[in-house]
Design an enzyme around this catalytic site. Structure first.
Site, mmCIF file in Angstrom:
data_model
loop_
_atom_site.group_PDB
_atom_site.id
_atom_site.type_symbol
_atom_site.label_atom_id
_atom_site.label_comp_id
_atom_site.label_asym_id
_atom_site.label_seq_id
_atom_site.Cartn_x
_atom_site.Cartn_y
_atom_site.Cartn_z
ATOM 1 N N ARG A 42 0.831 -1.223 0.000
ATOM 2 C CA ARG A 42 0.000 0.000 0.000
ATOM 3 C C ARG A 42 0.859 1.263 0.000
ATOM 4 O O ARG A 42 0.424 2.335 -0.427
ATOM 5 C CB ARG A 42 -0.982 -0.006 1.196
ATOM 6 C CG ARG A 42 -1.873 1.226 1.250
ATOM 7 C CD ARG A 42 -3.163 1.049 2.056
ATOM 8 N NE ARG A 42 -2.985 0.334 3.289
ATOM 9 C CZ ARG A 42 -2.420 0.824 4.393
ATOM 10 N NH1 ARG A 42 -1.974 2.071 4.412
ATOM 11 N NH2 ARG A 42 -2.298 0.077 5.478
ATOM 12 N N TYR A 95 -17.917 12.855 -15.336
ATOM 13 C CA TYR A 95 -18.331 11.480 -15.093
ATOM 14 C C TYR A 95 -19.293 11.453 -13.883
ATOM 15 O O TYR A 95 -19.051 12.144 -12.889
ATOM 16 C CB TYR A 95 -17.091 10.611 -14.862
ATOM 17 C CG TYR A 95 -17.436 9.204 -14.486
ATOM 18 C CD1 TYR A 95 -18.314 8.445 -15.265
ATOM 19 C CD2 TYR A 95 -16.902 8.619 -13.342
ATOM 20 C CE1 TYR A 95 -18.647 7.153 -14.914
ATOM 21 C CE2 TYR A 95 -17.232 7.325 -12.990
ATOM 22 C CZ TYR A 95 -18.107 6.591 -13.775
ATOM 23 O OH TYR A 95 -18.444 5.321 -13.416
ATOM 24 N N ASP A 167 -8.853 15.712 -15.775
ATOM 25 C CA ASP A 167 -9.104 14.292 -16.008
ATOM 26 C C ASP A 167 -8.883 14.046 -17.504
ATOM 27 O O ASP A 167 -9.657 14.508 -18.340
ATOM 28 C CB ASP A 167 -10.549 13.967 -15.595
ATOM 29 C CG ASP A 167 -10.883 12.490 -15.752
ATOM 30 O OD1 ASP A 167 -10.294 11.829 -16.623
ATOM 31 O OD2 ASP A 167 -11.761 12.007 -15.016
ATOM 32 N N LYS A 192 -9.507 2.710 -18.941
ATOM 33 C CA LYS A 192 -9.916 2.991 -20.315
ATOM 34 C C LYS A 192 -8.736 2.821 -21.276
ATOM 35 O O LYS A 192 -8.274 1.724 -21.460
ATOM 36 C CB LYS A 192 -10.540 4.390 -20.373
ATOM 37 C CG LYS A 192 -11.564 4.665 -19.247
ATOM 38 C CD LYS A 192 -12.785 3.810 -19.389
ATOM 39 C CE LYS A 192 -13.742 3.734 -18.217
ATOM 40 N NZ LYS A 192 -13.685 4.607 -17.099
HETATM 41 N N1 LCS Z 1 -13.067 9.782 -15.031
HETATM 42 C C1 LCS Z 1 -13.713 9.589 -16.194
HETATM 43 C C2 LCS Z 1 -13.683 10.649 -17.251
HETATM 44 C C3 LCS Z 1 -14.409 8.403 -16.403
HETATM 45 O O1 LCS Z 1 -15.030 8.241 -17.569
HETATM 46 C C4 LCS Z 1 -14.446 7.413 -15.381
HETATM 47 C C5 LCS Z 1 -15.196 6.151 -15.542
HETATM 48 C C6 LCS Z 1 -13.761 7.666 -14.175
HETATM 49 C C7 LCS Z 1 -13.074 8.856 -14.047
HETATM 50 C C8 LCS Z 1 -13.742 6.665 -13.059
HETATM 51 O O2 LCS Z 1 -12.898 5.614 -13.380
HETATM 52 P P1 LCS Z 1 -13.038 4.107 -12.850
HETATM 53 O O3 LCS Z 1 -13.100 4.173 -11.370
HETATM 54 O O4 LCS Z 1 -14.281 3.546 -13.451
HETATM 55 O O5 LCS Z 1 -11.781 3.454 -13.353
HETATM 56 N N2 LCS Z 1 -16.076 6.175 -16.614
HETATM 57 C C9 LCS Z 1 -16.912 5.248 -16.974
HETATM 58 C C10 LCS Z 1 -17.787 5.398 -18.045
HETATM 59 O O6 LCS Z 1 -17.944 6.411 -18.711
HETATM 60 N N3 LCS Z 1 -18.433 4.275 -18.235
HETATM 61 O O7 LCS Z 1 -18.127 3.349 -17.266
HETATM 62 C C11 LCS Z 1 -17.137 3.913 -16.392
#
Ligand code: LCS
Length: 376
Positions: A42, A95, A167, A192
């Site tokens: 961690r 998001y 972001d 992603k």
């Molecule tokens: N920031 C953006 C721009 C995102 O699109 C997402 C997830 C996150 C942060 C959070 O990331 P995660 O914890 O899921 O790795 N976006 C998603 C979406 O548009 N569809 O499913 C998840």
């Protein structure tokens, strides 16, 4: 460093929770920060360190820090930079779970926020208060694909002594490097494009060495959204093909966007690579390509959007984006359903909006599937 072990081409996965100290004094010295060396995963792990160094290099940052999810990264950054009584200005549209997080901070911890249309610098200026600590930006914004001028916003932030957080999930550092444009902190849902294969949930933050050291010591260590070493290894593997994947996603998405724009059943298309895109010039200047995500609108509302999505054969109905497979979703009822309807619609997330993540399949197959579903 690590990759030289036994001549292994790929780095080892240090799948360990803890690290053995040679003696008690060494343990004490490592905890006191007087001796380098790992302690507990961690707090740091060699496989994670390789991924973090690679991300920092790609973003043009001094340091990087891996997290167990994109939201782990988003929450660590926001919680780390604000305290009760502070205020943040956020891009109108983001998001859904990031909106959920700032709403919770407001309700439970007295952290105020204002959502503004960041395509209008005057509105950003109006929203700034003496207690504003942070400008939080997505660009292109999920899912409305609006583009924010990072150079202009970051210089405004500097005048007011505020931190600019971007972001960069939708483009990856291959297509956009906010730190080079004057922003302070960049984060990703590495789930992603960084991973790129739909097999890992992860996040990463990049910034100055001082900032990342502090983030690690506070938000990561004590909140604990740590990435697993195996998942770090998957991300390292993903990064090897980032440039060719991003080139292909961008090239295919442009063709798909051009097709959608010409189709009579499609009432609007949002894709920065289209000359008709409202911020085409800004996108061309700020980004090295437009990425793989397109949003578009069909005539009608939720029912028509759902019926269209259900007629698709090859394109799969799923949230997430940036994978090899094309994925389609309905933001108002899925990724952004947690935002109250009125607020959501003000952001442009209306019931007829559909988001498509263009994958790496033959682009003709993607277009043919959309065509049959539009005409069905
Ligand atoms: N920031 C953006 C721009 C995102 O699109 C997402 C997830 C996150 C942060 C959070 O990331 P995660 O914890 O899921 O790795 N976006 C998603 C979406 O548009 N569809 O499913 C998840």
């Amino acid at each position: 460093m690590m990759k030289e072990q036994h001549g292994s081409l790929t780095p080892p996965i240090y799948q360990t929770s803890t690290f053995v100290f040679p003696n008690a004094e060494a343990g004490e010295a490592r905890f006191a920060g007087e001796e380098s060396g790992y302690i507990y995963t961690r707090l740091g792990n060699p496989t994670l360190a390789i991924f973090e160094e690679q991300m920092a290099a790609l973003e043009g940052a001094e340091a990087g820090l891996a997290f167990g999810s994109g939201m782990g990264a988003v929450s660590a950054v926001i919680i780390g930079l604000v305290k009760s009584g502070d205020h943040l200005v956020c891009s109108e549209g983001m998001y859904g779970c990031t909106f959920g997080l700032i709403s919770m901070l407001k309700e439970k911890f007295n952290v105020e926020f204002t959502l503004v249309d960041m395509t209008n610098l005057e509105k950003v200026k109006e929203a700034i208060r003496p207690e504003t600590k942070l400008l939080y930006i997505e660009t292109p914004i999920n899912p409305t694909i609006r583009v924010v001028d990072l150079k202009a916003i970051s210089s405004l932030a500097k005048e007011h002594n505020m931190t600019t957080v971007v972001d960069n999930t939708f483009l990856s550092p291959y297509l956009q490097r906010p730190i080079e444009l004057g922003c302070d902190v960049v984060l990703h849902s590495a789930t992603k494009y960084i991973g790129g294969h739909g097999d890992v949930i992860a996040g990463v933050v990049c910034g100055s060495k001082e900032y990342i050291t502090d983030l690690k010591r506070t938000s990561l260590k004590d909140i604990g959204a740590v990435l697993s070493p195996f998942d770090a290894w998957l991300l390292i593997r993903g990064l090897k093909t980032l440039p060719i994947r991003m080139e292909q996603h961008s090239a295919s998405a442009l063709k798909v966007a051009e097709f959608l724009e010409m189709h009579e059943k499609v009432t609007a298309v949002y894709y920065p690579g289209l000359p008709s895109f409202a911020q085409y010039e800004l996108a061309k200047e700020q980004m090295n390509g437009s990425g793989g995500v397109i949003s578009f609108e069909l005539a009608g509302g939720k029912k028509e959007a759902q019926e269209f999505i259900n007629r698709l054969n090859m394109i799969q109905i799923a949230v997430s984006l940036g994978d090899a497979e094309s994925l389609i979703q309905h933001p108002a009822s899925m990724t952004h359903a947690c935002i109250p309807k009125e607020e959501r619609e003000r952001m442009g997330i209306i019931d007829s909006l559909i988001r498509l993540s263009v994958g790496l399949e033959e682009v003709e197959e993607i277009i043919n599937d959309l065509k049959q579903a539009l005409e069905g």
